[in-house]
Write a protein that holds these residues in place. Structure first.
Motif, PDB file in Angstrom:
ATOM      1  N   LEU A 189       0.834  -1.203   0.000  1.00  0.00           N
ATOM      2  CA  LEU A 189       0.000   0.000   0.000  1.00  0.00           C
ATOM      3  C   LEU A 189       0.869   1.253   0.000  1.00  0.00           C
ATOM      4  N   ASN A 190       1.917   1.254   0.831  1.00  0.00           N
ATOM      5  CA  ASN A 190       2.825   2.399   0.872  1.00  0.00           C
ATOM      6  C   ASN A 190       3.584   2.532  -0.441  1.00  0.00           C
ATOM      7  N   LEU A 191       3.972   1.395  -0.998  1.00  0.00           N
ATOM      8  CA  LEU A 191       4.689   1.414  -2.273  1.00  0.00           C
ATOM      9  C   LEU A 191       3.809   1.976  -3.384  1.00  0.00           C
ATOM     10  N   GLY A 250       2.733  11.134 -10.602  1.00  0.00           N
ATOM     11  CA  GLY A 250       2.101  12.447 -10.643  1.00  0.00           C
ATOM     12  C   GLY A 250       3.123  13.556 -10.796  1.00  0.00           C
ATOM     13  N   GLY A 251       4.257  13.432 -10.075  1.00  0.00           N
ATOM     14  CA  GLY A 251       5.326  14.414 -10.219  1.00  0.00           C
ATOM     15  C   GLY A 251       5.912  14.425 -11.612  1.00  0.00           C
ATOM     16  N   PHE A 252       6.043  13.252 -12.211  1.00  0.00           N
ATOM     17  CA  PHE A 252       6.577  13.178 -13.569  1.00  0.00           C
ATOM     18  C   PHE A 252       5.644  13.853 -14.568  1.00  0.00           C
ATOM     19  N   ILE A 253       4.340  13.615 -14.423  1.00  0.00           N
ATOM     20  CA  ILE A 253       3.384  14.247 -15.345  1.00  0.00           C
ATOM     21  C   ILE A 253       3.417  15.764 -15.192  1.00  0.00           C
ATOM     22  N   ARG A 254       3.479  16.246 -13.943  1.00  0.00           N
ATOM     23  CA  ARG A 254       3.576  17.693 -13.721  1.00  0.00           C
ATOM     24  C   ARG A 254       4.867  18.242 -14.312  1.00  0.00           C
ATOM     25  N   ALA A 255       5.948  17.472 -14.190  1.00  0.00           N
ATOM     26  CA  ALA A 255       7.229  17.918 -14.748  1.00  0.00           C
ATOM     27  C   ALA A 255       7.165  18.014 -16.264  1.00  0.00           C
ATOM     28  N   ARG A 256       6.544  17.032 -16.906  1.00  0.00           N
ATOM     29  CA  ARG A 256       6.444  17.064 -18.366  1.00  0.00           C
ATOM     30  C   ARG A 256       5.555  18.212 -18.842  1.00  0.00           C
ATOM     31  N   LEU A 257       4.481  18.473 -18.095  1.00  0.00           N
ATOM     32  CA  LEU A 257       3.614  19.604 -18.455  1.00  0.00           C
ATOM     33  C   LEU A 257       4.365  20.921 -18.312  1.00  0.00           C
ATOM     34  N   LEU A 258       5.154  21.044 -17.231  1.00  0.00           N
ATOM     35  CA  LEU A 258       5.949  22.260 -17.047  1.00  0.00           C
ATOM     36  C   LEU A 258       7.006  22.386 -18.139  1.00  0.00           C
ATOM     37  N   GLU A 259       7.624  21.268 -18.498  1.00  0.00           N
ATOM     38  CA  GLU A 259       8.610  21.287 -19.578  1.00  0.00           C
ATOM     39  C   GLU A 259       7.967  21.735 -20.884  1.00  0.00           C
ATOM     40  N   THR A 260       6.774  21.206 -21.174  1.00  0.00           N
ATOM     41  CA  THR A 260       6.058  21.606 -22.385  1.00  0.00           C
ATOM     42  C   THR A 260       5.759  23.098 -22.378  1.00  0.00           C
ATOM     43  N   PRO A 279      10.080   7.986 -15.543  1.00  0.00           N
ATOM     44  CA  PRO A 279       9.121   7.397 -14.587  1.00  0.00           C
ATOM     45  C   PRO A 279       9.498   5.993 -14.142  1.00  0.00           C
ATOM     46  N   VAL A 280      10.074   5.179 -15.037  1.00  0.00           N
ATOM     47  CA  VAL A 280      10.486   3.833 -14.647  1.00  0.00           C
ATOM     48  C   VAL A 280      11.609   3.898 -13.617  1.00  0.00           C
ATOM     49  N   PHE A 281      12.575   4.767 -13.839  1.00  0.00           N
ATOM     50  CA  PHE A 281      13.681   4.918 -12.890  1.00  0.00           C
ATOM     51  C   PHE A 281      13.165   5.445 -11.554  1.00  0.00           C
ATOM     52  N   SER A 282      12.215   6.385 -11.597  1.00  0.00           N
ATOM     53  CA  SER A 282      11.639   6.913 -10.357  1.00  0.00           C
ATOM     54  C   SER A 282      10.904   5.835  -9.586  1.00  0.00           C
ATOM     55  N   ALA A 283      10.136   5.012 -10.306  1.00  0.00           N
ATOM     56  CA  ALA A 283       9.403   3.929  -9.647  1.00  0.00           C
ATOM     57  C   ALA A 283      10.358   2.916  -9.026  1.00  0.00           C
ATOM     58  N   LEU A 284      11.439   2.586  -9.732  1.00  0.00           N
ATOM     59  CA  LEU A 284      12.428   1.660  -9.176  1.00  0.00           C
ATOM     60  C   LEU A 284      13.091   2.243  -7.939  1.00  0.00           C
ATOM     61  N   LYS A 285      13.368   3.525  -7.962  1.00  0.00           N
ATOM     62  CA  LYS A 285      14.017   4.175  -6.829  1.00  0.00           C
ATOM     63  C   LYS A 285      13.154   4.096  -5.577  1.00  0.00           C
ATOM     64  N   VAL A 286      11.880   4.508  -5.691  1.00  0.00           N
ATOM     65  CA  VAL A 286      11.017   4.496  -4.505  1.00  0.00           C
ATOM     66  C   VAL A 286      10.700   3.073  -4.078  1.00  0.00           C
ATOM     67  N   SER A 287      10.655   2.135  -5.028  1.00  0.00           N
ATOM     68  CA  SER A 287      10.395   0.739  -4.679  1.00  0.00           C
ATOM     69  C   SER A 287      11.540   0.180  -3.840  1.00  0.00           C
ATOM     70  N   ILE A 288      12.762   0.422  -4.280  1.00  0.00           N
ATOM     71  CA  ILE A 288      13.929  -0.066  -3.531  1.00  0.00           C
ATOM     72  C   ILE A 288      13.995   0.583  -2.154  1.00  0.00           C
ATOM     73  N   GLN A 289      13.712   1.886  -2.096  1.00  0.00           N
ATOM     74  CA  GLN A 289      13.738   2.575  -0.799  1.00  0.00           C
ATOM     75  C   GLN A 289      12.673   2.031   0.145  1.00  0.00           C
ATOM     76  N   SER A 290      11.468   1.800  -0.367  1.00  0.00           N
ATOM     77  CA  SER A 290      10.383   1.299   0.474  1.00  0.00           C
ATOM     78  C   SER A 290      10.667  -0.116   0.973  1.00  0.00           C
ATOM     79  N   VAL A 291      11.152  -0.983   0.075  1.00  0.00           N
ATOM     80  CA  VAL A 291      11.472  -2.356   0.472  1.00  0.00           C
ATOM     81  C   VAL A 291      12.603  -2.365   1.492  1.00  0.00           C
ATOM     82  N   TYR A 292      13.600  -1.530   1.298  1.00  0.00           N
ATOM     83  CA  TYR A 292      14.729  -1.464   2.229  1.00  0.00           C
ATOM     84  C   TYR A 292      14.264  -1.000   3.608  1.00  0.00           C
ATOM     85  N   ARG A 293      13.429   0.052   3.640  1.00  0.00           N
ATOM     86  CA  ARG A 293      12.911   0.529   4.932  1.00  0.00           C
ATOM     87  C   ARG A 293      12.066  -0.531   5.609  1.00  0.00           C
TER      88      ARG A 293
END
Length: 212
Positions: free
Chosen positions: A51-53, A62-72, A191-205
């Motif tokens: 659930l946390n993951l 959501g942050g990635f979509i906002r970033a792409r919209l800002l970039e556009t 987004p794939v790299f971001s998802a992997l990053k938070v996944s590894i951090q959550s599993v580690y914690r």
């Protein structure tokens, strides 16, 4: 190499352009139902972790979509300022279109520049000369400048900050995505790299807290 692979880039770009809204619609309609079904299959021992993951990954997306919209928006603004300064007609509409096409790597900037070329020569009413051809260079310079600013400043710093990634990580993720999956890899690399990053951090914690 770019011109040899241009048909492949074009077909992949169009596929993404048409499939993305279609898939997004059904994900928005049935996404919560599908998520509840998936969570119901998770054992109680890992329910809190999953659930946390899910929350962390959703926040990153959501942050990635906002970033792409800002970039556009930023790329559109740069192109609009350049076209407006040159007195080019329909500057606002052309800049918005170019900013939206900028999401597609390689081919996107070319597609965004094509309407400018068409309008430029259409206004000449067939009287094309060397001077008119030279007038294309300032227009091309506007788009090249926008691409340089996007590549050097907007993506590594603005996009990276919003998705909470180091600028070097963003550049490396895009390079790896380009080498493994081409155009599609460049689009989904961050987004794939971001998802992997938070996944590894959550599993580690979770594992460290469980041991404690």
């Amino acid at each position: 190499s770019i011109f040899e692979n241009l048909p492949d880039y074009f077909s992949k770009g169009l596929t993404i352009l048409f499939l993305a809204p279609f898939l997004t619609y059904f994900m928005l309609v049935d996404g919560n139902h599908f998520l509840r079904k998936m969570l119901a299959l998770v054992p109680n021992r890992y329910f809190e972790l999953v659930l946390n993951l899910n929350y962390q990954v959703s926040s990153q997306m959501g942050g990635f979509i906002r970033a792409r919209l800002l970039e556009t928006a930023l790329v559109s603004l740069i192109i609009w300022l350049g076209l407006f300064a040159l007195g080019f007609p329909y500057a606002l509409l052309l800049s918005i279109f170019a900013g939206a096409m900028n999401i597609i790597p390689y081919l996107g900037p070319v597609i965004g520049f094509l309407p400018v070329i068409v309008i430029h020569f259409a206004n000449l009413s067939g009287n094309i000369s060397g001077a008119h051809m030279e007038q294309l260079w300032p227009l091309m310079g506007v788009f090249i400048l926008a691409q340089v600013i996007d590549t050097v400043l907007i993506v590594p710093f603005v996009v990276a900050k919003i998705v909470d990634l180091h600028p070097v990580s963003v550049v490396l993720a895009i390079m790896v995505g380009a080498q493994t999956m081409g155009v599609l890899g460049m689009i989904i690399s961050i987004p794939v790299f971001s998802a992997l990053k938070v996944s590894i951090q959550s599993v580690y914690r979770h594992l460290t807290d469980f041991r404690d």
